[in-house]
Every structure is written in structure tokens, then in C-alpha cells.
Design an enzyme around this catalytic site. Structure first.
Site, PDB file in Angstrom:
ATOM      1  N   ASP A 129       0.812  -1.229   0.000  1.00  0.00           N
ATOM      2  CA  ASP A 129       0.000   0.000   0.000  1.00  0.00           C
ATOM      3  C   ASP A 129       0.841   1.274   0.000  1.00  0.00           C
ATOM      4  O   ASP A 129       0.341   2.338   0.376  1.00  0.00           O
ATOM      5  CB  ASP A 129      -0.959   0.049   1.207  1.00  0.00           C
ATOM      6  CG  ASP A 129      -2.072  -0.972   1.115  1.00  0.00           C
ATOM      7  OD1 ASP A 129      -2.014  -1.844   0.242  1.00  0.00           O
ATOM      8  OD2 ASP A 129      -3.002  -0.896   1.947  1.00  0.00           O
ATOM      9  N   CYS A 157      -3.975  -6.128  -2.816  1.00  0.00           N
ATOM     10  CA  CYS A 157      -2.824  -6.965  -2.445  1.00  0.00           C
ATOM     11  C   CYS A 157      -2.740  -8.323  -3.136  1.00  0.00           C
ATOM     12  O   CYS A 157      -1.806  -8.596  -3.882  1.00  0.00           O
ATOM     13  CB  CYS A 157      -2.829  -7.263  -0.950  1.00  0.00           C
ATOM     14  SG  CYS A 157      -2.857  -5.844   0.124  1.00  0.00           S
ATOM     15  N   HIS A 199       0.012 -13.983   1.159  1.00  0.00           N
ATOM     16  CA  HIS A 199      -1.305 -13.552   0.684  1.00  0.00           C
ATOM     17  C   HIS A 199      -1.837 -14.301  -0.530  1.00  0.00           C
ATOM     18  O   HIS A 199      -2.719 -13.803  -1.216  1.00  0.00           O
ATOM     19  CB  HIS A 199      -1.287 -12.038   0.375  1.00  0.00           C
ATOM     20  CG  HIS A 199      -2.018 -11.272   1.425  1.00  0.00           C
ATOM     21  ND1 HIS A 199      -2.916 -10.268   1.128  1.00  0.00           N
ATOM     22  CD2 HIS A 199      -1.977 -11.357   2.764  1.00  0.00           C
ATOM     23  CE1 HIS A 199      -3.394  -9.764   2.243  1.00  0.00           C
ATOM     24  NE2 HIS A 199      -2.846 -10.402   3.245  1.00  0.00           N
ATOM     25  N   ASP A 230       2.730  -2.950  -4.003  1.00  0.00           N
ATOM     26  CA  ASP A 230       1.729  -3.865  -4.561  1.00  0.00           C
ATOM     27  C   ASP A 230       0.463  -3.194  -5.073  1.00  0.00           C
ATOM     28  O   ASP A 230      -0.266  -3.781  -5.876  1.00  0.00           O
ATOM     29  CB  ASP A 230       1.376  -4.968  -3.547  1.00  0.00           C
ATOM     30  CG  ASP A 230       0.597  -4.447  -2.357  1.00  0.00           C
ATOM     31  OD1 ASP A 230       0.645  -3.222  -2.081  1.00  0.00           O
ATOM     32  OD2 ASP A 230      -0.054  -5.262  -1.669  1.00  0.00           O
ATOM     33  N   ASN A 231       0.200  -1.973  -4.584  1.00  0.00           N
ATOM     34  CA  ASN A 231      -0.951  -1.204  -5.077  1.00  0.00           C
ATOM     35  C   ASN A 231      -0.807   0.216  -4.574  1.00  0.00           C
ATOM     36  O   ASN A 231       0.099   0.516  -3.799  1.00  0.00           O
ATOM     37  CB  ASN A 231      -2.286  -1.825  -4.650  1.00  0.00           C
ATOM     38  CG  ASN A 231      -2.395  -2.136  -3.173  1.00  0.00           C
ATOM     39  OD1 ASN A 231      -2.410  -3.300  -2.763  1.00  0.00           O
ATOM     40  ND2 ASN A 231      -2.433  -1.107  -2.350  1.00  0.00           N
TER      41      ASN A 231
HETATM   42 CA   LIG Z   1      -1.432  -3.833  -0.559  1.00  0.00          CA
END
Ligand SMILES: [Ca+2]
Ligand SMILES: [Ca+2]
Lengths: 474, 474
Positions: B22, B61, B124, B240-241
Site C-alpha cells: 500500500d 494486495c 497472501h 503492490d498497489n
Molecule cells: Ca497492498
């Protein structure tokens, strides 16, 4: 009125102020512009010092420039209006006022230390003869205007560059200390670039203009180096107000992560890109969080010339040399004015809004939007909202975008607002507003007979004088 | 399924992927974060190559990480849902699915070239035993969870740092090529930092986390240098984002000038900070506008190991080595997926939105806002708006904030949309969606008896299996 500390020194430091027009904080690669097309400015920053928290004194051209050259807030030097509350005013063709004779401008003072002063580009402190730059300390003035509005092609930046290089060469040859005020306007709508830069940017025409400026700044710095005077020349790059989002994307720039733009007292309207460069003096790669102001360029320049600032009046600028040379941080607030109103104050990382306003609903409904794509409830208001008893508080470190108001009930709020309110009280208690210069407009003062009009048969007769209150919609 | 080109070479290049959680494009000084508190990452960029146009494959994620490790879009590798249209799905405790055995993960492939693979931090890709990282190519797995939610204090980043340093030392001592996947999560809510970093950032707790990560990355790079293996170790830093604006400012970061954040297919949701570092190979100070993707890290890593990508399936990642080492630009589109829907496509500087959606009115009215302070009419919509026949077009060079739609009637629109629609057709014609893995949830699959529960008397009995459609609100 001024204490001359040392007289014109043989080795007085030259001063070059590169002042952009409507360029935003987010327009340089070094400040995170995603196209990263400013290698020369980024290099200037890498060799000098980047200021991340540097402000103008007004979100509009004329008052900002008056503040820079006088070291004083517009509300003191007269560059504001009382025709309406919290209105931005400037110097259109029919403005009657201009920079008062009673103001001491930086070039006037530098002259006494033996400097030769040149302004290239935009003056904007009044059109009538008594307001001419040569009447206010400048020895030379160069400006040109030819822009092809359709294609955005104009070679003005090249002309301004050549003027700068020639002036520097001449002064160096004559061993004369100089002040060059390079106030170019390629990034102000109508935006323009020379043929060789048109279409070269990922960012469109606005980016072309920035690329040409970047290239020109690189050439100026290189010229100083080649003449062997880079170590005796202090160069500062900044802008007069935030990017004009109303003209974006083709004619306006970027304020990065900040809120709104030109005309507003949000960060996007007043935080500016800023770089100091002085090889051999400023440690390379420096970054400063000093709260700085264009008005500091007045005081800092005097200091570089070995002069004391005038002692008979309030000067708002501070001498940044300790900051720049020794990395010191000086505690001082930033006052965000819009016309006659103190809208907000920053102290440390806190900013308190005492008034909020972007523009009127009436204007907004016509598509005039100073905050396109942005809207923060209760903050980017379209009515003038008073918060003088309970200011809106933001923490610009955690929240540079002014989106997350700090809760009125919190201890943090209490502490910060108490501190800032003390600063406001002190500021207001000693404030002596200048005579407002931007109240009266009269078509009779316009330049009806520009030089050369006879030849073209285009001289016009000025109408009868009919002074009126200027109308300042926002 | 894979063509082994050279076998395990003695001098195989080590691979270190530093994957943030994030973290937003605007969170690093090098990307214009106004506090500029990431000297080590900025230095990494100065010594390596900065990617300004680097993307994740999903604004969330789990799908993003599945894409990175398989080199394939989530819609191919199964990390998506069909429970609803254009829904973001991930791997909560009760998810039944996970990374399918049929997918070939980067560590599985690297293993065949003699690499030892370690994941530190967040996996994840599924919780059930068959989805464990050690079943999918990793040799070692380290994760910890202790966070003081009240103070935000946790020494996890220090633990993850130490694990990384130890692993690198051990591999270097054993002359073993290695792949280190450092997938830390200090910038994901609940955000945390170690005691020595708490309160040190201008940006609050989130900034403390970033500063600790910055410090740790500096230590990892220095460790590689001190061990003399920096020239044989390729390091890539990304996220990741986009920043989770919904958690900002205390628990979320910054996407700089971009629109919205995590969960959305606007630039703020999917454009990532990215830096490649490989002293002696990557020219220092490089900047690339290559359209890159986390999926390219799959293909690039294989290339570094001397391996060919699997040829029996569609791989979306491309080998970036020519870009990184020779400054080449490879023409390729970026597909912005949200769950099962292709929301937008970027080709060159143009981005076409085929669907727009931030989140539902229902969610939004509860204060869940993926675009706080931002609102672009017709773009940040709260209903799912279809534009497949007449996509909304933006020019990300002139308009990185996706605020100024290009007019449907313009030639520019015609040209760009024709090109992009061709790419979409081609993409869809060959797309074989994978079995969706994120459709079914079942409380019975949760970890009711974690290791050590017997001692604490806290083992719980799993309930009867009761598989249901998972609910994905946005
Ligand atoms: Ca993330
Ligand atoms: Ca201006």
C-alpha cells in the site's frame, strides 16, 4: 532610511532571480512531476539547495512581485484592493495605481551598493510613467510580446535568454556587480514556446514552455560558469504564484499533491518550487524545510550586497543566508493573504485557515474552477466562510493536501491554534496597511498611443478620464 | 514447460524484490513527497534507475502479488472473483481458494536454476496447507504479526530486516544464488514502526513507517556492497498497489498528483513507485518512462537467472533487461483490471476507461471514500458506468490526474481510441480466464488451531464446513 554597512565592495555578489510566472510546485522533475522533463533545473537543485516549503506572498502576479521587490506584504506596500473583501487584484491596462514612490525596491537599494540592475520580462507593478521600472531602480528593462496565439509559437524565451546572457557578459567584462531579475512568462496563459521546443514535451504546450525554460536556465548557469563568475553569483529560481489550474491542462501547470491553484490561499495557490544555487558556497544536494517567502529574496539579496534592510518600515522578508549556507532553520510564520484579508497562517507544520474561499458560486457555475477535480467539504468553499473564532487546522506534514481537518476538540488543536492565534494577534497589532493601489480603474490611463503608432496610423485618442472602482470578481 | 537455457550458472545473478504494501507513488522524496524523508531510497534511485510509469496488475494486495509471482494477470492466474462485476477480491481468513498448483511461480522456476528462495513477510496467496509458500517454490518463509495497535509500535520491520541480512549473508557464504522476496507490510494499516522511528517523521505514524523502511533498504543495499555482491545482485523496489487513501492520513500514504487510490483503476490505485538498482550494470541516475508492470519482475528475474519463461501459457510480464541496461523502450499496453473486468487500458500516453467506478453510493454514504477530496464528474463515479462503446480518453502526459477528458469528436480521440480498441480486441480474443479462486468462503477453513494453541488452551474446534459465496462489496 537604510544602513549601508560596507559600501560597494569590489567582490560584491551578483544576484540572479529567475522568477517564473504561474509555474506550480509540481512542475519540476525534482518536485515529482511525472514526466521528469527538467534535467537542468533538477541538476541545479542537485548542485544547490531545494526549498520544499517556499511561499509567495499572494496567489496572484502583481502583489506577489511587489512583495518580492519590496520585501513587504502586499497589504503593506499597497498592492491590494479594498473594493471587496478578500479579492485578488492586479494591474490591468486601466489600473490607475502602481508601486508607490514611498516603497523602496530592491534595485533602488542595490544601486547604492554599485549594482547595475536589469529586469527582463514582466514588471507588473503599474503602467503609468511614474511606475516605470527605470523609475524604481532598474537600469535596464527588456520586454517583448509577440505570440502566435493559435500555435503557441513565440521565441520570447530565446530573446529573454539572449538578453540575460548578454547582460551577464557585459557586466562581467566591466567588472560590475549586477542584479538580474529574469521575470519571464512563458508558463502564463497564453503559454508559448519556440519552434524548436514545440511538440517536444509529453505534457503538451505547457510542457514545451517548461522545457524551453529549463534549457534556458541551464544555459544561464553554464554561462556563469564559463565566465568564471558562478562562485560570485547567487542564483535563485522560483515562481510568483501557484499553477493556474483554470488554464490546465494546455495552458496551466501542476501543483503536485497540493490543494487548488492560483487565486487561492490553499497550498496549491501559494507554495512554490524554489532552488538556490551558488557553487562553492551552497553545499550540493541540500534540501531545506525552512518556511521561506519570495519576500526573503529582498532581504537575502541585500545581505549578499552587504546592505542592511531599511529600518524605517516593517520588512517581512528574512535573510536566508544562514539557512542556505549553514543549514539553519529560522522559526517564522507564513501569512496567506488574499487582498485585504489574512486568510490563513502557517507556523511549523500547522496551517490555520481563518477564512476559506475558492471563488463564488456564480463564477463557479460558469465553469471557472480554481480547484478542478478537487473538493474538500467546508474548505474549498464557494462562499466566503469566516473561521476567525475557530480556525480550521491542518497538519501539512501528515496532510499536505489540506484534506483532513484536525478535530476542534483535540489537544493538538488547542495547542497549535493557541500558538498561531498569538502570532496573528501580534501581526495584526503592528500592521499598518498601505494605501491600497488597486482600487481605481480608468480607461483614460491606458496606453492609447503606443510608440510607433504614428507610422501605423494606429494612434488612438484617450477618452475623458472616468475613474471607477475596479471590479475584482474573486 | 520451461526452456532451461544455461543451467545453474556459477555466477547467476541474485534477485532481491523489495515489495511494499500500500505504498503510493507519491511516498518517496524522489517522487515528490513534500517532506522528502527517504534519503536511502532517493540514493538508490540516484545510483540506479527510476521508473515513473510502473504499474501493478491489480489495485489490491492478493491479486497483485499473485500476478508478480506468476507473471500473469489475475484474470489468468485465478486471483479474481466472479461473484460480482468488477469486484476487488483478496484472501481473508475464510477464503477457500488460493494459488492453483497449475500456476508456475517465480521461485519454483528459479529453483531449477539452483536458486535458494526466501519470502519474508506477506504471502497472501492463500492460507490452506496446499497454498503454503514452501509448497510453491520458496525454501524459507518468515513472518511475524505483533503490533501494538494503540501506539503503532512494532519491531517487525527490524525483524524482517535482520532476516534479510542473515539470509543474504548465509547465501553469500555458501556461494548460493538466491531470490529474496522481501514483502514487508509496515505501510499497510495498521501501520507500524519501531520505537526508534516512532515520532521521527513530519508525516506522522505513516511517515515513521516509511522512514524505517527507507533506513532498512539502505542497510540491505549496504550489506550487499559490504559483502561484495552488489554487482551480482539485482534489486528492485516497488509496491503492490496504490496508497490506501481510505486510511489516510495516519494510516495511509500518498499517490502524489494522481487520482484516487487503492481499490480503484485510476492512476492513484495502480501506478507504483519503482526503482531498479544493480551497481556496475545499471547506469546511475537513469530515469525510464517504460510502461512497466510488477509482472515484468517475473520475466526479468527469469532472464537474470538465464531461464526462459514458460512457453505453455500466456505470460503478461516482459523482460525489462534491455530497458534497464540499454535504456530501450518497449511498446506494450497496460491493462487495468478490477476483478473480472478490464476497466481501462493505457497505450503510450493515452489511457482509455472502458468502465468507471470508485465505489457504490451505499458505501460512499457510510464515509468509505477511495478518492477523498477528489471528484471528477463522470469519472470517479459511484455507479458502475460502462463506456465500452465510447471509452473516456485521457492523456497522462498533459493530464496525469485524469481530470480532462479528451473530446469524443476530436481527431486525437479517434486516432488514440482506434489504436487502443485494437489492443483490447486482440487481448480479449486470446484471453483464457483462469478458474476464479476468490469466489468461495468457508469459516471451516480458518486456522482454528494455530501452532502453540494447546499450551495456551486456546485451540478451537473448526465449525462444520459451510461454503458460501464470498461477499466483495467493491
Ligand atoms: Ca497492498
Ligand atoms: Ca503569475
Amino acid at each position: 532610511p537604510l544602513g549601508l554597512c560596507c559600501g560597494p565592495a569590489a567582490a560584491a555578489t551578483n544576484i540572479v532571480l529567475l522568477l517564473m510566472d504561474d509555474m506550480g510546485w509540481g512542475d519540476l522533475g525534482a518536485f515529482g512531476e511525472p514526466s521528469k522533463e527538467t534535467p537542468n533545473l533538477d541538476q541545479m537543485a542537485a548542485e544547490g539547495m531545494l526549498f520544499l516549503d517556499f511561499y509567495t506572498a499572494s496567489p496572484l502576479c502583481s502583489p506577489s512581485r511587489a512583495a518580492l521587490l519590496t520585501g513587504r506584504l502586499p497589504v503593506r506596500n499597497g498592492f491590494y484592493t479594498t473594493n471587496g473583501h478578500a479579492r485578488n487584484a492586479y494591474t490591468p491596462q486601466d489600473i490607475v495605481g502602481g508601486i508607490p514612490d514611498s516603497e523602496l525596491l530592491l534595485p533602488e537599494l542595490l544601486k547604492k551598493a554599485g549594482y547595475t540592475n536589469k529586469i527582463i520580462g514582466k514588471w507588473h507593478l503599474g503602467h503609468r510613467p511614474q511606475f516605470h521600472p527605470l523609475k524604481h531602480g532598474f537600469d535596464e528593462y527588456y520586454e517583448d510580446f509577440k505570440i502566435d496565439l493559435k500555435t503557441g509559437e513565440a521565441n520570447l524565451t530565446q530573446l529573454y535568454l539572449q538578453e540575460a546572457l548578454d547582460f551577464i557578459s557585459k557586466q562581467q567584462a566591466g567588472q560590475q556587480p549586477f542584479f538580474l531579475y529574469w521575470a519571464i512568462d512563458a508558463t502564463h496563459a497564453p503559454v508559448y514556446a519556440s519552434k524548436q521546443f514545440l511538440g517536444t514535451s509529453q505534457r503538451g504546450l505547457y510542457g514545451d514552455a517548461v522545457r524551453e525554460i529549463d534549457d534556458s536556465v541551464g544555459k544561464i548557469l553554464k554561462h556563469l560558469q564559463q565566465l568564471g563568475i558562478s562562485e560570485s553569483t547567487f542564483v535563485f529560481f522560483t515562481s510568483d504564484n501557484g499553477a493556474a489550474l483554470i488554464s490546465a491542462p494546455r495552458q496551466g501547470g501542476s501543483n503536485g499533491p497540493f490543494l487548488c491553484g492560483k487565486q487561492t490561499t490553499f497550498e496549491g495557490g501559494m507554495r512554490e518550487p524554489a532552488i538556490a544555487w551558488w557553487p562553492g558556497h551552497i553545499p550540493a544536494g541540500g534540501v531545506s524545510h525552512q518556511l521561506g517567502s519570495v519576500m526573503d529574496l529582498f532581504s537575502t539579496s541585500l545581505s549578499l550586497a552587504g546592505l542592511q534592510p531599511p529600518s524605517d518600515r516593517q520588512i517581512d522578508g528574512i535573510d536566508l543566508l544562514r539557512v542556505i549556507l549553514q543549514g539553519k532553520l529560522i522559526d517564522r510564520p507564513i501569512f496567506y493573504y488574499r487582498g485585504n484579508e489574512l486568510m490563513a497562517v502557517r507556523a511549523g507544520l500547522y496551517k490555520a485557515h481563518y477564512w476559506t474561499w475558492s471563488n463564488s458560486w456564480e463564477e463557479h457555475s460558469k465553469g471557472i474552477d480554481f480547484c478542478p477535480g478537487q473538493s474538500v467539504a467546508g474548505v474549498t468553499t464557494h462562499t466566503q466562510e469566516e473561521h476567525t473564532y475557530l480556525p480550521l487546522l491542518f497538519h501539512l506534514g501528515r496532510d499536505p493536501g489540506e484534506k483532513y481537518q484536525i478535530s476542534f476538540g483535540s489537544e493538538e488543536y488547542q495547542r497549535a491554534v493557541e500558538h498561531i492565534s498569538g502570532l496573528v494577534q501580534q501581526h495584526k497589532a503592528t500592521l499598518v496597511p498601505g494605501q491600497p493601489q488597486l482600487n481605481v480603474c480608468d480607461q483614460a490611463v491606458m496606453n492609447w498611443s503606443p510608440p510607433g503608432c504614428e507610422k501605423l496610423g494606429k494612434c488612438l485618442k484617450a477618452p475623458e478620464s472616468d475613474p471607477k472602482k475596479c471590479s475584482w470578481p474573486h
